[in-house]
Design a protein around this motif. Structure first.
Motif, short mmCIF file in Angstrom:
data_model
loop_
_atom_site.label_atom_id
_atom_site.label_comp_id
_atom_site.label_asym_id
_atom_site.label_seq_id
_atom_site.Cartn_x
_atom_site.Cartn_y
_atom_site.Cartn_z
N ILE A 67 0.86 -1.19 0.00
CA ILE A 67 0.00 0.00 0.00
C ILE A 67 0.90 1.23 0.00
O ILE A 67 1.61 1.51 0.95
N LEU A 68 0.84 1.99 -1.10
CA LEU A 68 1.82 3.05 -1.32
C LEU A 68 1.29 4.44 -1.05
O LEU A 68 2.03 5.42 -1.15
N GLY A 69 0.01 4.55 -0.70
CA GLY A 69 -0.53 5.87 -0.41
C GLY A 69 -1.89 5.78 0.23
O GLY A 69 -2.50 4.71 0.29
N TYR A 70 -2.37 6.91 0.74
CA TYR A 70 -3.71 6.97 1.32
C TYR A 70 -4.36 8.31 0.97
O TYR A 70 -3.67 9.27 0.59
N LYS A 126 3.95 7.35 0.03
CA LYS A 126 5.18 7.08 0.77
C LYS A 126 6.29 7.99 0.26
O LYS A 126 6.41 8.24 -0.94
N ASN A 127 7.10 8.44 1.19
CA ASN A 127 8.19 9.34 0.82
C ASN A 127 9.43 8.52 0.41
O ASN A 127 10.44 8.47 1.11
N ASN A 128 9.28 7.86 -0.73
CA ASN A 128 10.39 7.10 -1.30
C ASN A 128 10.32 7.23 -2.83
O ASN A 128 9.48 7.97 -3.36
N GLU A 129 11.19 6.53 -3.51
CA GLU A 129 11.27 6.67 -4.96
C GLU A 129 9.97 6.27 -5.64
O GLU A 129 9.51 6.94 -6.57
N GLU A 130 9.36 5.17 -5.19
CA GLU A 130 8.11 4.72 -5.78
C GLU A 130 6.99 5.73 -5.50
O GLU A 130 6.16 6.00 -6.37
N GLY A 131 6.96 6.27 -4.28
CA GLY A 131 5.95 7.26 -3.96
C GLY A 131 6.09 8.51 -4.80
O GLY A 131 5.10 9.09 -5.26
N GLN A 132 7.33 8.95 -5.03
CA GLN A 132 7.57 10.12 -5.87
C GLN A 132 7.09 9.87 -7.29
O GLN A 132 6.47 10.74 -7.92
N LYS A 133 7.34 8.66 -7.77
CA LYS A 133 6.91 8.31 -9.12
C LYS A 133 5.38 8.33 -9.24
O LYS A 133 4.82 8.92 -10.18
#
Length: 236
Positions: free
Chosen positions: A71-74, A206-213
């Motif tokens: 789960i990468l965001g909310y 999420k504050n990571n590379e995938e979240g930024q993408k």
């Protein structure tokens, strides 16, 4: 023997987002899972992504993003500086007008946010409200009664357990039409035509590379489906 994977299946991209029951914005039983859910889904679909929503209570919705690798965001979330240190906020996906719901015969009289300290006010545990209000709460200057949901807070107002409750006006309007117990008391409840504020709604990644993408993908998708206007300054 060689098995060929259909091109669509081979290139399908998927994102899992955590959310809550917060009609009319989000909800399992709402058409398209709610107006904000539909917007998020349409924006991702326009960029070639399939979206899956996980509906949970609000605190768990946020916790799931912290703990789950899938789960990468909310959403939908109000902006706060504290959460901006932990999550990446998308462009605006909507607006949330927040007021103080009260009984007509027991009005909450206030001009400034500080005036609300005279009353017992219902809040939903884990919700952000407005900067000024939340600052006073954090400083212990407010008399707060916490509840697990907006519906619980509305019931507390009806039963005189709190003098007022901080509620999104659209959420209250939905509940007042959907729940007969609230509908029959509509004439006895009011916001006094005043708002604490209008908050922008966002997806938090999420504050990571995938979240930024994914944040870039969503923001581009919002523009692609014609919702760039949501990021205007009309609510500042």
């Amino acid at each position: 023997m060689l098995f060929l994977v259909p091109a669509q299946a081979a290139t399908e991209k998927k994102v899992v987002l955590s959310t809550l029951e917060w009609p009319p914005y989000t909800g399992v039983k709402l058409p398209d899972n709610g107006r904000i859910s539909k917007l998020v889904k349409d924006a991702f679909n326009a960029m070639g992504y399939k979206v899956e929503f996980k509906f949970t209570p609000w605190k768990r919705a946020i916790r799931n993003v912290r703990k789950s690798k899938d789960i990468l965001g909310y959403f939908p979330e109000y902006y706060s500086a504290a959460r901006a240190h932990e999550f990446i906020f998308s462009d605006t996906i909507g607006y949330s007008p927040i007021g103080v719901l009260m009984r007509v015969e027991r009005p909450v009289i206030w001009d400034s946010v500080a005036d609300l300290s005279k009353y017992r006010i219902g809040l939903v545990s884990g919700y952000i409200n407005t900067d000024d209000f939340d600052k006073l709460v954090a400083e212990g200057k407010m008399n707060i009664d916490y509840a697990p949901s907006d519906y619980s807070n509305i019931k507390k107002v009806i039963r005189n357990r709190v003098r007022g409750a901080v509620v999104d006006v659209n959420v209250y309007n939905y509940i007042s039409l959907a729940d007969s117990n609230v509908t029959k008391l509509q004439a006895k409840l009011t916001f006094l035509n005043k708002l604490l504020g209008i908050n922008k709604l966002h997806v938090c990644f999420k504050n990571n590379e995938e979240g930024q993408k994914l944040n870039r993908v969503l923001n581009e998708g919002l523009k692609k489906i014609g919702h760039a206007d949501l990021n205007s300054d009309r609510c500042k």
